[in-house]
Design an enzyme around this catalytic site. Structure first.
Site, PDB file in Angstrom:
ATOM      1  N   GLY A  30      55.558  24.715  64.143  1.00  0.00           N
ATOM      2  CA  GLY A  30      55.933  25.277  65.448  1.00  0.00           C
ATOM      3  C   GLY A  30      55.474  26.698  65.695  1.00  0.00           C
ATOM      4  O   GLY A  30      55.098  27.047  66.816  1.00  0.00           O
ATOM      5  N   THR A  47      59.226  15.524  64.398  1.00  0.00           N
ATOM      6  CA  THR A  47      59.557  15.689  65.812  1.00  0.00           C
ATOM      7  C   THR A  47      59.116  14.460  66.605  1.00  0.00           C
ATOM      8  O   THR A  47      58.144  13.816  66.235  1.00  0.00           O
ATOM      9  CB  THR A  47      58.814  16.940  66.317  1.00  0.00           C
ATOM     10  OG1 THR A  47      59.382  18.058  65.675  1.00  0.00           O
ATOM     11  CG2 THR A  47      58.880  17.106  67.810  1.00  0.00           C
ATOM     12  N   GLY A  63      61.463  26.671  67.280  1.00  0.00           N
ATOM     13  CA  GLY A  63      60.026  26.389  67.223  1.00  0.00           C
ATOM     14  C   GLY A  63      59.422  26.208  68.610  1.00  0.00           C
ATOM     15  O   GLY A  63      59.934  26.720  69.606  1.00  0.00           O
TER      16      GLY A  63
HETATM   17  N1  ASP Z   1      57.170  21.508  65.960  1.00  0.00           N
HETATM   18  C1  ASP Z   1      58.457  21.358  65.316  1.00  0.00           C
HETATM   19  C2  ASP Z   1      59.055  22.705  65.043  1.00  0.00           C
HETATM   20  O1  ASP Z   1      58.331  23.586  64.610  1.00  0.00           O
HETATM   21  C3  ASP Z   1      58.366  20.635  64.028  1.00  0.00           C
HETATM   22  C4  ASP Z   1      57.770  19.265  64.106  1.00  0.00           C
HETATM   23  O2  ASP Z   1      56.869  19.016  64.903  1.00  0.00           O
HETATM   24  O3  ASP Z   1      58.224  18.415  63.326  1.00  0.00           O
HETATM   25  O4  ASP Z   1      60.245  22.873  65.197  1.00  0.00           O
END
Ligand code: ASP
Length: 307
Positions: free
Chosen positions: A228, A174, A204
């Protein structure tokens, strides 16, 4: 004074998987993003403009799990989530489960500025994108061989993977940015493709204000990356702000408490970036690394991947 911090995910390639060429590619894209945001801030533009500009560059790169580099869902699609918030009026915009959008962060901003809503999702959001002439790209634009292989591997094991690399490791690609501008305003932005092989319209923390993204001129601006589901349950971004507002903690202490104590206590891994009104920057994570970069007008500079 101005400050900017960006991240490209808290689950990095392990050191032995990272070739010098790959490392260079990651670092130069991070640098390009932070350079651009710095320029925007130096020109006296808003923190909101700076975080959007920084995130757009990361979304346009195939290296990170957002925009062009988004991971494959269970059915071989790309469903993206993004959110943006500013700290002066606490306005926010977000999109969840959108596809084909070139820069979901700009769509989130359009939701914030062009509607009375905060979060648009799924097919309704797609209709909004069409009505608003939001820039779209074809399926091929989002195709990436590495991501495709990861999806195939995840399909075989039936697992849902946090981002893109080998199955036995957790990766979070992300992207996000936080900034303080010369006018004393804070803003935060976060964008993701979510998790490889996700299904059932899984969403997420990234598009959820207070979990993945938060900005409040009284405290801080925060952008998160990590597992997430845990960031949602921990209401992580808002928790940092609350610790500052109600308990008087500094930005750094609040970030450490949330990432190293509260998030860990429920089994969550990941990290965040934050900036406060004094321009202090925190880049805190409980994973092996976090792709990250930061600058401020006092000459502070950081560009790093590992601890
Ligand atoms: N937080 C993001 C999610 O759960 C994933 C990430 O941080 O790469 O969709």
């Amino acid at each position: 004074m101005y400050s900017i911090a960006i991240h490209g995910g808290a689950g990095t390639l392990t050191r032995n998987q990272m070739s010098p060429e790959k490392e260079q590619a990651y670092l130069s894209t991070l640098k390009e993003s932070v350079d651009k945001a710095t320029l925007v801030l130096k020109e006296g533009k808003s923190a909101l403009d700076a975080v959007e500009a920084a995130v757009r560059i990361l979304e346009d790169s195939p290296l990170f799990n957002a925009g062009k580099g988004s991971v494959f869902t269970h059915t071989g699609k790309h469903e993206m989530d993004a959110s943006i918030m500013e700290g002066q009026y606490k306005m926010a915009g977000a999109v969840a489960g959108v596809h084909g959008i070139k820069n979901p962060i700009s769509m989130a901003r359009r939701v914030m500025e062009g509607t009375e809503h905060v979060l648009l999702s799924g097919e309704g959001a797609m209709q909004f994108a069409i009505d608003q002439n939001i820039a779209m790209e074809s399926e091929e634009y989002f195709y990436d061989e590495l991501r495709y292989k990861q999806w195939q591997a995840a399909l075989k094991t039936g697992s849902m993977q946090l981002d893109h690399t080998p199955l036995d490791e957790k990766k979070f690609g992300t992207v996000g940015a936080v900034a303080l501008d010369l006018h004393g305003n804070l803003a935060a932005a976060t964008s993701t493709g979510g998790m490889t092989n996700k299904q059932f319209g899984r969403v997420g923390d990234t598009p959820i204000i207070g979990s993945g993204t938060y900005a409040n001129n009284a405290t801080c601006a925060i952008s998160c990356t990590g597992s997430g589901e845990f960031f949602l349950r921990g209401v992580v971004a808002y928790d940092v702000s609350c610790l500052m507002e109600y308990k008087g903690l500094s930005l750094q202490s609040a970030c450490e408490k949330v990432i190293h104590e509260r998030l860990l206590s429920i089994g969550g891994d990941g990290g965040l970036i934050g900036v406060d009104l004094q321009g202090n920057i925190s880049m805190t994570f409980n994973t092996e690394g976090m792709y990250r970069a930061a600058r401020n007008s006092q000459g502070f500079e950081s560009l790093a991947i590992y601890k």
